[in-house]
Design a protein around this motif. Structure first.
Motif, mmCIF file in Angstrom:
data_model
loop_
_atom_site.group_PDB
_atom_site.id
_atom_site.type_symbol
_atom_site.label_atom_id
_atom_site.label_comp_id
_atom_site.label_asym_id
_atom_site.label_seq_id
_atom_site.Cartn_x
_atom_site.Cartn_y
_atom_site.Cartn_z
ATOM 1 N N ARG A 136 -0.403 7.092 -6.266
ATOM 2 C CA ARG A 136 -1.370 5.953 -5.545
ATOM 3 C C ARG A 136 -0.605 4.926 -4.584
ATOM 4 N NH1 ARG A 136 -5.579 4.399 -9.437
ATOM 5 N NH2 ARG A 136 -5.243 5.381 -11.442
ATOM 6 N N PRO A 137 -1.366 4.636 -3.497
ATOM 7 C CA PRO A 137 -0.800 4.080 -2.210
ATOM 8 C C PRO A 137 0.208 2.968 -2.649
ATOM 9 C CG PRO A 137 -3.101 4.494 -1.825
ATOM 10 C CD PRO A 137 -2.697 4.736 -3.477
ATOM 11 N N ASP A 138 0.054 2.205 -3.673
ATOM 12 C CA ASP A 138 0.750 1.092 -3.777
ATOM 13 C C ASP A 138 2.183 1.405 -4.749
ATOM 14 O OD1 ASP A 138 -0.677 1.596 -6.093
ATOM 15 O OD2 ASP A 138 -0.863 -0.616 -6.669
ATOM 16 N N ASN A 139 2.204 2.697 -5.015
ATOM 17 C CA ASN A 139 3.170 2.927 -5.845
ATOM 18 C C ASN A 139 4.544 3.312 -4.798
ATOM 19 O OD1 ASN A 139 5.267 4.053 -7.807
ATOM 20 N ND2 ASN A 139 3.622 5.095 -8.812
ATOM 21 N N LEU A 140 5.087 2.305 -4.492
ATOM 22 C CA LEU A 140 6.425 2.684 -3.475
ATOM 23 C C LEU A 140 7.464 3.143 -3.997
ATOM 24 C CD1 LEU A 140 6.390 -0.856 -1.720
ATOM 25 C CD2 LEU A 140 4.876 1.343 -1.169
ATOM 26 N N GLY A 161 -12.147 9.149 -8.965
ATOM 27 C CA GLY A 161 -12.328 7.903 -8.612
ATOM 28 C C GLY A 161 -11.458 6.894 -8.223
ATOM 29 N N SER A 162 -10.060 7.244 -7.931
ATOM 30 C CA SER A 162 -9.117 6.681 -7.414
ATOM 31 C C SER A 162 -8.589 6.940 -6.288
ATOM 32 C CB SER A 162 -7.949 6.304 -8.465
ATOM 33 O OG SER A 162 -8.524 5.640 -9.673
ATOM 34 N N ALA A 163 -8.130 6.325 -5.483
ATOM 35 C CA ALA A 163 -7.161 6.777 -4.057
ATOM 36 C C ALA A 163 -6.083 7.263 -4.491
ATOM 37 C CB ALA A 163 -7.315 5.744 -3.011
ATOM 38 N N TYR A 164 -5.521 8.275 -3.914
ATOM 39 C CA TYR A 164 -4.272 8.595 -4.126
ATOM 40 C C TYR A 164 -3.621 9.510 -2.516
ATOM 41 C CZ TYR A 164 -4.749 9.009 -8.836
ATOM 42 O OH TYR A 164 -4.937 8.588 -10.331
ATOM 43 N N GLU A 165 -2.428 9.123 -2.469
ATOM 44 C CA GLU A 165 -1.800 9.889 -1.170
ATOM 45 C C GLU A 165 -1.200 11.324 -1.801
ATOM 46 O OE1 GLU A 165 1.441 7.513 0.325
ATOM 47 O OE2 GLU A 165 0.120 6.026 0.788
ATOM 48 N N TYR A 166 -1.752 12.180 -0.835
ATOM 49 C CA TYR A 166 -1.477 13.738 -1.202
ATOM 50 C C TYR A 166 0.075 14.151 -0.511
ATOM 51 C CZ TYR A 166 -3.501 18.392 -2.092
ATOM 52 O OH TYR A 166 -3.752 19.509 -2.599
#
Length: 174
Positions: A136-140, A161-166
């Motif tokens: 997830r984009p906010d999981n730094l 249904g959720s945005a993820y960075e690949y």
């Protein structure tokens, strides 16, 4: 009766091993923590019955694919730390090197150590040129883990249904 083997992988501080019935209490407590679960696929806490199904799915993946998720424990004291391994449900675009550690074990380098071991195990045994981590984009913190392992972010996409960075882990040349 079908039989299959789940290997045990040992690092300096950790043991990656098959899930056992005795893991349910610690794994359920971990997955009942909103801080731990907010970045996971469901984005919410899980009940003990859901955690039991997760453990069963993890074990079954080994029989069907030859890889899967491990329970992760500290070598000193055999304390349950979390789960790590190769997650690959039918709707995943490729095998994912996945990890989730319980809150008391964050910030100690254990996620990097466990994830490196899972990645190396996968590439040593399967002729894959790459594997992914969906973050997830906010999981730094999770992004820092895969960056330390040399993964690169290819794009952002939607999964369940959720945005993820690949993020992609490329096999290193021999």
């Amino acid at each position: 009766m079908a039989t299959f083997e789940i290997p045990t992988v040992t690092t300096e501080r950790l043991r990656l091993r098959a899930f056992r019935p005795g893991d349910l209490d610690a794994y359920s407590a971990m997955q009942a923590n909103p801080d731990v679960m907010r970045h996971m696929v469901l984005g919410r806490t899980s009940t003990p019955a859901e955690v039991w199904r997760t453990m069963l799915m993890s074990l079954g993946s080994w029989a069907l694919r030859g890889y899967g998720m491990w329970a992760c424990e500290r070598i000193d004291g055999e304390v349950f730390v979390g789960s790590v391994g190769i997650f690959h449900p039918l709707d995943w675009p490729e095998p994912e090197i996945a990890y989730s550690l319980d809150r008391p074990f964050w910030g100690q380098g254990l996620a990097t150590e466990a994830t490196r071991a899972a990645r190396d195990w996968l590439f040593e045994r399967f002729s894959l040129s790459r594997a992914a981590s969906f973050i997830r984009p906010d999981n730094l913190a999770s992004k820092r883990v895969v960056e330390r392992l040399g993964a690169v972010c290819e794009r952002t996409f939607e999964l369940r249904g959720s945005a993820y960075e690949y993020w992609v882990h490329h096999r290193r040349p021999a």
